[in-house]
Structure formats: C-alpha cells, structure tokens
Design a protein around this motif. Structure first.
Motif, PDB file in Angstrom:
ATOM      1  N   GLN A  79      23.681  38.324  34.623  1.00 57.42           N
ATOM      2  CA  GLN A  79      23.881  38.187  36.068  1.00 57.42           C
ATOM      3  C   GLN A  79      25.070  37.270  36.369  1.00 57.42           C
ATOM      4  OE1 GLN A  79      22.534  39.880  38.487  1.00 57.42           O
ATOM      5  NE2 GLN A  79      23.495  38.750  40.118  1.00 57.42           N
ATOM      6  N   HIS A  80      25.058  36.083  35.773  1.00 60.01           N
ATOM      7  CA  HIS A  80      26.131  35.120  36.004  1.00 60.01           C
ATOM      8  C   HIS A  80      27.485  35.693  35.579  1.00 60.01           C
ATOM      9  CE1 HIS A  80      28.164  31.304  36.380  1.00 60.01           C
ATOM     10  NE2 HIS A  80      28.560  31.387  35.121  1.00 60.01           N
ATOM     11  N   ARG A  81      27.493  36.395  34.449  1.00 64.89           N
ATOM     12  CA  ARG A  81      28.727  36.993  33.928  1.00 64.89           C
ATOM     13  C   ARG A  81      29.283  38.015  34.915  1.00 64.89           C
ATOM     14  NH1 ARG A  81      28.624  39.063  27.844  1.00 64.89           N
ATOM     15  NH2 ARG A  81      28.445  36.836  27.529  1.00 64.89           N
ATOM     16  N   GLN A  82      28.389  38.842  35.501  1.00 64.39           N
ATOM     17  CA  GLN A  82      28.823  39.856  36.463  1.00 64.39           C
ATOM     18  C   GLN A  82      29.385  39.218  37.727  1.00 64.39           C
ATOM     19  OE1 GLN A  82      29.008  43.243  35.889  1.00 64.39           O
ATOM     20  NE2 GLN A  82      30.183  43.162  37.770  1.00 64.39           N
ATOM     21  N   GLU A  83      28.738  38.155  38.190  1.00 64.42           N
ATOM     22  CA  GLU A  83      29.245  37.456  39.379  1.00 64.42           C
ATOM     23  C   GLU A  83      30.636  36.904  39.123  1.00 64.42           C
ATOM     24  OE1 GLU A  83      26.349  34.485  40.394  1.00 64.42           O
ATOM     25  OE2 GLU A  83      24.809  35.977  40.787  1.00 64.42           O
ATOM     26  N   TRP A  84      30.830  36.325  37.931  1.00 68.07           N
ATOM     27  CA  TRP A  84      32.123  35.751  37.588  1.00 68.07           C
ATOM     28  C   TRP A  84      33.205  36.828  37.553  1.00 68.07           C
ATOM     29  CZ3 TRP A  84      35.551  36.196  33.423  1.00 68.07           C
ATOM     30  CH2 TRP A  84      36.572  35.241  33.401  1.00 68.07           C
ATOM     31  N   ILE A  85      32.926  37.940  36.897  1.00 69.22           N
ATOM     32  CA  ILE A  85      33.939  38.988  36.779  1.00 69.22           C
ATOM     33  C   ILE A  85      34.222  39.625  38.138  1.00 69.22           C
ATOM     34  CG2 ILE A  85      32.593  41.052  36.176  1.00 69.22           C
ATOM     35  CD1 ILE A  85      35.849  39.832  34.503  1.00 69.22           C
ATOM     36  N   ASP A  86      33.228  39.677  39.020  1.00 67.98           N
ATOM     37  CA  ASP A  86      33.452  40.169  40.389  1.00 67.98           C
ATOM     38  C   ASP A  86      34.402  39.234  41.141  1.00 67.98           C
ATOM     39  OD1 ASP A  86      31.798  42.327  39.920  1.00 67.98           O
ATOM     40  OD2 ASP A  86      30.077  41.479  41.002  1.00 67.98           O
ATOM     41  N   LEU A  87      34.231  37.928  40.944  1.00 67.32           N
ATOM     42  CA  LEU A  87      35.142  36.957  41.574  1.00 67.32           C
ATOM     43  C   LEU A  87      36.562  37.142  41.048  1.00 67.32           C
ATOM     44  CD1 LEU A  87      32.963  33.696  41.514  1.00 67.32           C
ATOM     45  CD2 LEU A  87      33.658  35.003  43.527  1.00 67.32           C
ATOM     46  N   VAL A  88      36.687  37.320  39.748  1.00 67.77           N
ATOM     47  CA  VAL A  88      38.005  37.544  39.141  1.00 67.77           C
ATOM     48  C   VAL A  88      38.627  38.811  39.725  1.00 67.77           C
ATOM     49  CG1 VAL A  88      39.226  38.083  36.996  1.00 67.77           C
ATOM     50  CG2 VAL A  88      37.472  36.295  37.010  1.00 67.77           C
ATOM     51  N   ALA A  89      37.859  39.887  39.787  1.00 64.77           N
ATOM     52  CA  ALA A  89      38.360  41.159  40.326  1.00 64.77           C
ATOM     53  C   ALA A  89      38.824  40.992  41.769  1.00 64.77           C
ATOM     54  CB  ALA A  89      37.286  42.237  40.231  1.00 64.77           C
ATOM     55  N   ASN A  90      38.066  40.251  42.565  1.00 59.42           N
ATOM     56  CA  ASN A  90      38.458  40.024  43.958  1.00 59.42           C
ATOM     57  C   ASN A  90      39.763  39.244  44.056  1.00 59.42           C
ATOM     58  OD1 ASN A  90      36.313  41.419  45.080  1.00 59.42           O
ATOM     59  ND2 ASN A  90      35.002  39.606  45.181  1.00 59.42           N
ATOM     60  N   GLU A  91      39.936  38.246  43.192  1.00 63.03           N
ATOM     61  CA  GLU A  91      41.186  37.477  43.185  1.00 63.03           C
ATOM     62  C   GLU A  91      42.354  38.374  42.783  1.00 63.03           C
ATOM     63  OE1 GLU A  91      41.899  34.192  44.119  1.00 63.03           O
ATOM     64  OE2 GLU A  91      39.893  34.389  44.973  1.00 63.03           O
ATOM     65  N   ILE A  92      42.145  39.204  41.790  1.00 62.46           N
ATOM     66  CA  ILE A  92      43.204  40.128  41.357  1.00 62.46           C
ATOM     67  C   ILE A  92      43.557  41.080  42.498  1.00 62.46           C
ATOM     68  CG2 ILE A  92      43.739  42.073  39.827  1.00 62.46           C
ATOM     69  CD1 ILE A  92      42.127  40.573  37.631  1.00 62.46           C
ATOM     70  N   ARG A  93      42.551  41.643  43.160  1.00 61.76           N
ATOM     71  CA  ARG A  93      42.794  42.561  44.282  1.00 61.76           C
ATOM     72  C   ARG A  93      43.627  41.900  45.376  1.00 61.76           C
ATOM     73  NH1 ARG A  93      39.521  47.178  45.528  1.00 61.76           N
ATOM     74  NH2 ARG A  93      38.229  47.771  43.775  1.00 61.76           N
ATOM     75  N   LYS A  94      43.303  40.644  45.673  1.00 57.26           N
ATOM     76  CA  LYS A  94      44.031  39.930  46.736  1.00 57.26           C
ATOM     77  C   LYS A  94      45.508  39.758  46.397  1.00 57.26           C
ATOM     78  CE  LYS A  94      41.290  36.299  47.183  1.00 57.26           C
ATOM     79  NZ  LYS A  94      40.651  35.058  47.640  1.00 57.26           N
ATOM     80  N   GLU A  95      45.827  39.669  45.122  1.00 59.23           N
ATOM     81  CA  GLU A  95      47.185  39.348  44.699  1.00 59.23           C
ATOM     82  C   GLU A  95      47.975  40.535  44.144  1.00 59.23           C
ATOM     83  OE1 GLU A  95      48.490  36.579  45.421  1.00 59.23           O
ATOM     84  OE2 GLU A  95      46.769  35.265  45.752  1.00 59.23           O
ATOM     85  N   LEU A  96      47.417  41.731  44.199  1.00 58.99           N
ATOM     86  CA  LEU A  96      48.072  42.886  43.569  1.00 58.99           C
ATOM     87  C   LEU A  96      49.519  43.095  44.013  1.00 58.99           C
ATOM     88  CD1 LEU A  96      45.327  45.647  43.335  1.00 58.99           C
ATOM     89  CD2 LEU A  96      46.486  44.477  41.464  1.00 58.99           C
ATOM     90  N   SER A  97      49.795  42.975  45.283  1.00 58.61           N
ATOM     91  CA  SER A  97      51.150  43.257  45.762  1.00 58.61           C
ATOM     92  C   SER A  97      52.055  42.018  45.720  1.00 58.61           C
ATOM     93  CB  SER A  97      51.116  43.834  47.176  1.00 58.61           C
ATOM     94  OG  SER A  97      50.567  42.893  48.060  1.00 58.61           O
TER      95      SER A  97
END
Length: 108
Positions: free
Chosen positions: A1-19
């Motif tokens: 569970q904790h691992r999934q939450e962490w990777i979701d946070l990482v994915a959201n940060e990556i999405r915000k910075e894609l461009s």
C-alpha cells in the motif's frame, strides 16, 4: 500500500513537469528528499523501470490520453506537451509501446 502511494506521488510530480524542459530527474529525487541513487533504486524496485524509463512511460501514457481525447490536432503538439521534442522519436516510442503510430489517432 505504502509503495503504491509513493509511486503515485512520483507519477503525479512527473506529470506536472512533463512539458518543463528545465526539469531533470535529480530535481525529482530532491523533491522526495532522496539522493539520486536512492531514488533510482526505489523507482526500479517499485516499477521495474529506471527513473528515465518511468518518466518516458508516464509521458507516453499522458500522450495516449491526449491522442484518444483528441485534445490536439497535431502529433507534434502532443509530443511537445509531454516533453518529447523530437516528433519522429515520439512516433517511434509510441508505436513501440502501443503498437500504432500517433498519427492514426488524428482525424484527417
């Protein structure tokens, strides 16, 4: 569970910075208060991808969403919006990942 939450946070940060062409993966590691090597190990352990591969995976996923929603009428606009500035490379990556060229999504 904790691992999934962490990777979701990482994915959201990556999405915000894609461009954002100035955004680099060490910036992401810093946001999570980790060294580059710690961050890379955790990404690899959690996703099976290196940080760069994971960033590309997120970019291609976002691009696919944009292609399917017909948000843009040009492949180049989608490529640039997800931080891939070489349109030919973007098309090839997309075809390798999803089995079809991005141009097949764009209505003529």
């Amino acid at each position: 569970q904790h691992r999934q939450e962490w990777i979701d946070l990482v994915a959201n940060e990556i999405r915000k910075e894609l461009s954002n062409n100035d955004f680099k993966l060490p910036d992401l590691a810093e946001r999570f208060h980790m060294s580059n090597s710690q961050f890379a190990r955790r990404i690899k352990k959690t996703t099976g991808f290196t940080p760069k591969q994971y960033q590309r995976e997120i970019a291609l996923k976002v691009a696919k969403e944009l292609l399917e929603s017909k948000t843009y009428s040009k492949v180049s606009a989608i490529a640039y919006s997800v931080g891939i500035n070489n349109v030919g490379r973007f098309s090839q990556l997309n075809e390798n990942r999803y089995g079809k060229r991005p141009s097949t999504y764009i209505s003529k």
